[in-house]
Write a protein that holds these residues in place. Structure first.
Motif, mmCIF file in Angstrom:
data_model
loop_
_atom_site.group_PDB
_atom_site.id
_atom_site.type_symbol
_atom_site.label_atom_id
_atom_site.label_comp_id
_atom_site.label_asym_id
_atom_site.label_seq_id
_atom_site.Cartn_x
_atom_site.Cartn_y
_atom_site.Cartn_z
ATOM 1 N N TYR A 37 43.875 36.293 37.315
ATOM 2 C CA TYR A 37 44.814 37.008 38.412
ATOM 3 C C TYR A 37 46.133 37.166 37.517
ATOM 4 N N LYS A 41 47.394 41.230 37.467
ATOM 5 C CA LYS A 41 48.795 42.195 37.033
ATOM 6 C C LYS A 41 50.030 42.446 36.882
ATOM 7 N N THR A 61 40.413 32.741 46.883
ATOM 8 C CA THR A 61 41.667 32.753 46.792
ATOM 9 C C THR A 61 42.521 34.004 45.782
ATOM 10 N N ARG A 64 42.340 36.581 48.344
ATOM 11 C CA ARG A 64 42.958 37.103 49.213
ATOM 12 C C ARG A 64 44.205 37.440 48.973
ATOM 13 N N LYS A 65 44.694 36.704 48.205
ATOM 14 C CA LYS A 65 45.738 37.496 47.086
ATOM 15 C C LYS A 65 46.173 38.280 46.751
ATOM 16 N N GLU A 68 46.985 40.916 49.858
ATOM 17 C CA GLU A 68 47.748 40.499 50.599
ATOM 18 C C GLU A 68 49.248 41.315 49.875
ATOM 19 N N GLU A 69 49.043 41.157 48.859
ATOM 20 C CA GLU A 69 49.597 42.216 47.667
ATOM 21 C C GLU A 69 49.386 43.422 48.291
#
Length: 235
Positions: A37, A41, A61, A64-65, A68-69
């Motif tokens: 993750y 980024k 997860t 999802r993250k 969400e971003e």
């Protein structure tokens, strides 16, 4: 293409890496969820392949993250879980597609090409097409990927839900089979993944609200259509 693979099974990674080399794809392989993750980024990626079960942070997860971003990068989930509820969960968290283990590398390559091709086509089309798409209830800005329902913004659509809604609004009253929607929205021919379409229709109805029941019609024995002129209980 530059693809990040977050997968802790080294045999699977080796197999994918071999096929990446044949296809001229640059791949980076991370074996831990948190590290993967964080690596996501740090750079721009053409696609992500994420295993469901990972040390540090599980694949659902991570997915999802990322959503969400507001990142729109195509995501394919790898999963050893073969129950419909598990696969539905992955799609609900924002995955564009999933491949169940054990899988054929050729199938995975086809899915990668499909999701990235569709994403690229949408990006090019958005660049060419100015303005918005309007219908009775919807205003869709294809450049900014914003959706308004009766003037109110809908902000929680995944990239594939946006694509599916846009396709329906562009083709009102037309009946599409699940196979046709898979080919035209997801970008690949039918592989037995009808539930992918059903899940996304269900999520659109839920996110858009109760009024959507009169917009997205199930045509029994065929598929779906989008119609803003007829209530669902009238057909």
């Amino acid at each position: 293409m530059n693809i990040l693979v977050i997968e802790d099974n080294k045999s699977v990674c080796s197999m994918i890496e071999m096929f990446f080399a044949k296809e001229g794809i640059k791949g980076e392989f991370i074996n831990d969820g948190i590290q993967g993750y964080n690596r996501f980024k740090e750079e721009s990626w053409d696609a992500l392949i994420i295993d469901w079960m990972l040390p540090g942070m599980d694949g659902v997860t991570i997915c999802r993250k990322i959503r969400e971003e507001k990142h729109t990068v195509p995501i394919i989930m790898l999963t050893a879980k073969d129950s419909e509820s598990d696969q539905v969960l992955g799609l609900e968290m924002g995955a564009d597609d999933y491949v169940t283990k054990p899988f054929s590398p050729l199938t995975l390559m086809a899915r990668i090409k499909a999701v990235t091709r569709r994403f690229s086509q949408n990006s090019l089309q958005d660049e060419r097409e100015a303005g918005t798409l309007n219908s009775k209830h919807f205003e869709i800005n294809k450049n900014t990927r914003e959706v308004f329902l009766d003037g109110e913004p809908i902000t929680n659509l995944t990239p594939k839900e946006f694509d599916l809604l846009t396709y329906f609004v562009q083709h009102p009253k037309q009946v599409f089979t699940r196979e046709q929607l898979l080919e035209r929205v997801w970008g690949y021919q039918f592989y037995g993944d009808e539930r992918t379409v059903d899940v996304h229709i269900k999520r659109l109805r839920k996110k858009i609200g109760t009024s959507s029941e009169s917009l997205f019609h199930t045509v029994w024995g065929v598929g779906y259509k989008f119609d803003e002129t007829t209530k669902a209980d009238e057909i």
